[in-house]
Design an enzyme around this catalytic site. Structure first.
Site, PDB file in Angstrom:
ATOM      1  N   HIS A  11       0.826  -1.208   0.000  1.00  0.00           N
ATOM      2  CA  HIS A  11       0.000   0.000   0.000  1.00  0.00           C
ATOM      3  C   HIS A  11       0.863   1.262   0.000  1.00  0.00           C
ATOM      4  CE1 HIS A  11      -3.637   2.384   1.253  1.00  0.00           C
ATOM      5  NE2 HIS A  11      -2.685   3.161   1.756  1.00  0.00           N
ATOM      6  N   GLU A  12       1.789   1.338   0.945  1.00  0.00           N
ATOM      7  CA  GLU A  12       2.623   2.531   1.032  1.00  0.00           C
ATOM      8  C   GLU A  12       3.527   2.660  -0.193  1.00  0.00           C
ATOM      9  OE1 GLU A  12       1.840   4.724   3.029  1.00  0.00           O
ATOM     10  OE2 GLU A  12       0.568   3.488   4.325  1.00  0.00           O
TER      11      GLU A  12
ATOM     12  N   HIS B 117       3.386   6.823  -6.917  1.00  0.00           N
ATOM     13  CA  HIS B 117       2.697   8.053  -7.315  1.00  0.00           C
ATOM     14  C   HIS B 117       3.659   9.239  -7.280  1.00  0.00           C
ATOM     15  CE1 HIS B 117      -1.572  10.070  -6.966  1.00  0.00           C
ATOM     16  NE2 HIS B 117      -0.971  10.351  -8.098  1.00  0.00           N
TER      17      HIS B 117
ATOM     18  N   HIS C 186       1.743   4.488  -2.900  1.00  0.00           N
ATOM     19  CA  HIS C 186       1.891   5.935  -2.738  1.00  0.00           C
ATOM     20  C   HIS C 186       3.253   6.393  -3.263  1.00  0.00           C
ATOM     21  CE1 HIS C 186      -1.741   6.886  -0.570  1.00  0.00           C
ATOM     22  NE2 HIS C 186      -1.450   6.130   0.471  1.00  0.00           N
TER      23      HIS C 186
END
Length: 675
Positions: free
Chosen positions: A464-465, A471, A468
């Protein structure tokens, strides 16, 4: 003497010189950087030249460059390795930074220049990206009070300074409660615990200077303790300490802080012409209105609650089989859910965990990024903020793309949770600046020489991290204000939640889920059971999350409650909250909502993004491969590289061609869509 924070950083990748910085350097450096930023803004606002996009908007983009880099270093240290000096400095600078922000957004001369550009925008010959930056800049000034006058302007400034103080205190109180509590365990107390939980408890004790194992409030330790400890009394003691964070009375109690925060937020919203803080906050998000958020959460709540109630009956039956009468309690849920998962899926966390080594899961995240986006990762030895942190240079076709830093282990000085931040964001204005991206987690640290082992939930958090981080790494915009994750709050979780899906791809797990002792790959039948069990406890997970999101929304939608805890209980009662499940983040430790405005009225955003991520991964499935390069190229072009350069709905339509429906989320969680 020179201040290393203010000197040019002659460090690899222009990292902060963490090996030279002392805590005493930060105060003077921040004050000097604030003075420099103020002078730069005054020069923009007071210049005689007519406003242009370059001398006003672009100049603003660069006005606080030194302040940004000093604060990036400070916030990295204060979040990951806090101490008394850093906490004191945070209390000092929070209102200063809020006052500085108000000085800028409430500068009449500066706003007049921005407004003149906005009114003549059609004649400026701007690019699409420049038009977007102009719109966002003006909108940000208006929402920050640029059009207020007199007493209203002064009051809004005071509110923002007070909110900054309250948010800082809320977070520090929570950290103090988490740092100060532990439960010592005797050898008898360890009975029934898997080896990895015992090892984590001993490591946690050693980290605190104790020669006995302990349970702390770190999620990566307390959750498996609740899953496996047969001692109901100890489970209760640990659980009640965990949910009591921020509500123990005394100087670290957060209840009065939360109540004052809600009152000030409502006053802020009304000064700006909104009926509620939720209406103000959601105006710029994809959801747009509180009703749209409420509709989504209610649509999910109904089938989730039905599933949780059915699960309650099944877990109660297991508890009865152990000879325990009475109701299933919150401290029983994890224990009996784990028993049920083992019975239904022949899946034991103790058997699974040796296959989920931290180093191999990092490699898996990197490998997926390479296959999807052509990124390569090489570990580098550079000075970092903590000895546990590691860094990798990220390249593509030999070209430097980013520096990625991972800080994975829990410690008493680190705030709880997991997050991604940027020590430097990507931009092209003034030269091609590549990002420095930081992922922070709170996994249990192993004993020296032992491999770090993750739960499957930990592994999902890592992916999940890292979503990010992608991105940020793949951002390709001109202006830093719209770079990377600078997007709507209910869009920012799309890349992170989407990336979690690659952990479920069988070929990824078969390659990287390797046993820590034998080196053998995870057996296919174990992988099948793991994937089959993904929705085993979704009723619980969804109910605890949606309850928190609805409390957040209702707190910010109606009148400020006279008794904040009574109002929380009233909202939960109105939902028919199952008694054996607590909301994931009770008000006194709801850091997402009360340490700053980031997720206030916005905790729903994870679920809003999940509606999109389920549909987005389906694009790969429809293409026939989780690693389809054409679909990955579209994902990079329209989502990961675009930042906030366009409206998020328009970006998603360009990627997918349609907007998703909530049914995809419900099916993904294994819920009956007719419930």
């Amino acid at each position: 003497m020179t201040n290393p924070l203010l000197d040019e950083w002659a460090t690899p990748y222009a990292l902060p010189p963490f090996d030279l910085i002392t805590d005493a350097d930060f105060g003077p450096a921040i004050d000097a950087a604030l003075d420099g930023a103020r002078a730069a803004v005054r020069a923009i606002a007071d210049q005689d030249a007519p406003p242009t996009f370059a001398n006003t908007i672009e100049a603003l983009e660069s006005s606080d460059a030194q302040l940004d880099r000093v604060l990036a270093a400070f916030f990295t240290l204060s979040g990951t390795d806090s101490n008394a000096a850093r906490e004191a400095l945070m209390r000092d600078i929070s209102p200063k930074l809020a006052a500085y922000g108000s000085e800028i957004t409430m500068n009449p001369a500066l706003f007049a220049r921005i407004e003149a550009l906005w009114q003549s925008r059609d004649a400026l010959g701007l690019t699409d990206e420049q038009e977007r930056v102009l719109m966002l800049t003006r909108r940000g000034f208006v929402r920050a009070g640029a059009q207020l006058e007199g007493a209203d302007r002064d009051r809004l400034s005071a509110i923002k300074e007070r909110l900054a103080v309250l948010g800082t205190q809320f977070g520090q109180n929570l950290l103090s409660d988490e740092r100060d509590w532990h439960m010592e365990l005797s050898e008898a107390d360890l009975e029934g615990l898997p080896a990895f939980v015992k090892a984590a408890a001993r490591a946690a004790g050693a980290e605190r200077g104790l020669d006995v194992p302990v349970v702390t409030l770190s999620r990566s330790l307390i959750t498996p303790f609740l899953q496996f400890s047969p001692r109901r009394d100890l489970r209760r003691r640990a659980f009640e300490a965990y949910v009591a964070r921020g509500a123990r009375g005394g100087p670290t109690d957060n209840r009065a802080i939360a109540a004052e925060t809600l009152a000030l937020r409502e006053e802020r919203a009304r000064l700006l012409g909104h009926d509620s803080f939720a209406a103000y906050k959601l105006e710029t998000e994809m959801a747009a209105t509180p009703d749209a958020v409420r509709d989504l959460l209610t649509a999910v709540w109904t089938p989730a609650r039905a599933k949780a109630e059915a699960d309650t009956e099944a877990l109660t039956a297991l508890m009865r089989a152990d000879g325990i009468n009475g109701d299933l309690e919150p401290w029983d849920w994890h224990y009996y859910a784990e028993k049920r998962r083992k019975a239904d899926h022949d899946l034991d966390e103790a058997d699974l965990k040796p296959y989920l080594q931290l180093d191999r899961m990092i490699e898996a995240a990197f490998s997926c990024a390479h296959r999807l986006f052509g990124l390569s990762f090489a570990e580098v030895d550079v000075p970092l903020h903590h000895p546990d942190a590691r860094a990798w240079e990220v390249t593509r076709d030999g070209q430097h793309m980013a520096l990625f830093v991972g800080d994975y282990f829990a410690r008493g000085s680190k705030r709880s949770g997991a997050w991604c931040s940027a020590l430097r964001s990507q931009k092209k204005l003034g030269g091609d600046v590549r990002p420095i991206v930081l992922n922070v987690c709170n996994f249990s640290k192993p004993a020296p020489g032992d491999p770090a082992l993750l739960s499957y939930d930990d592994a999902r958090t890592l992916f999940h991290e890292f979503g990010h981080a992608l991105h940020q790494m793949l951002s390709n915009v001109t202006y830093g204000s719209i770079s990377g994750t600078s997007v709507a709050r209910d869009f920012v979780e799309l890349p992170s939640q989407l990336y979690e899906h690659w952990l479920e791809v069988p070929e990824v797990m078969s390659e990287f889920a390797v046993h820590a002792e034998t080196g053998a790959s995870m057996p296919p039948e174990l992988l099948d059971r793991l994937l089959a069990a993904q929705n085993a406890d979704q009723g619980f997970a969804t109910v605890e999350y949606v309850a928190s999101a609805l409390v957040d929304l209702e707190f910010h939608s109606g009148p400020v409650p006279e008794d904040i805890m009574a109002r929380q209980d009233e909202i939960l009662a109105g939902l028919g909250m199952p008694r054996a499940i607590r909301m994931r983040h009770a008000t006194p430790h709801f850091a997402h909502v009360f340490t700053g405005d980031g997720y206030s009225s916005g905790y729903y955003s994870y679920m809003w993004s999940e509606v999109m991520d389920a549909d987005a991964f389906a694009a790969f499935e429809e293409a026939g491969s989780a690693f389809d390069r054409d679909t990955a190229a579209k994902l990079e072009r329209f989502i990961l590289s675009a930042g906030g350069s366009e409206d998020p709905k328009a970006l998603y339509l360009k990627f997918r061609g349609k907007l998703p429906e909530v049914d995809a989320l419900l099916r993904g969680r294994g819920f009956d869509t007719a419930a």
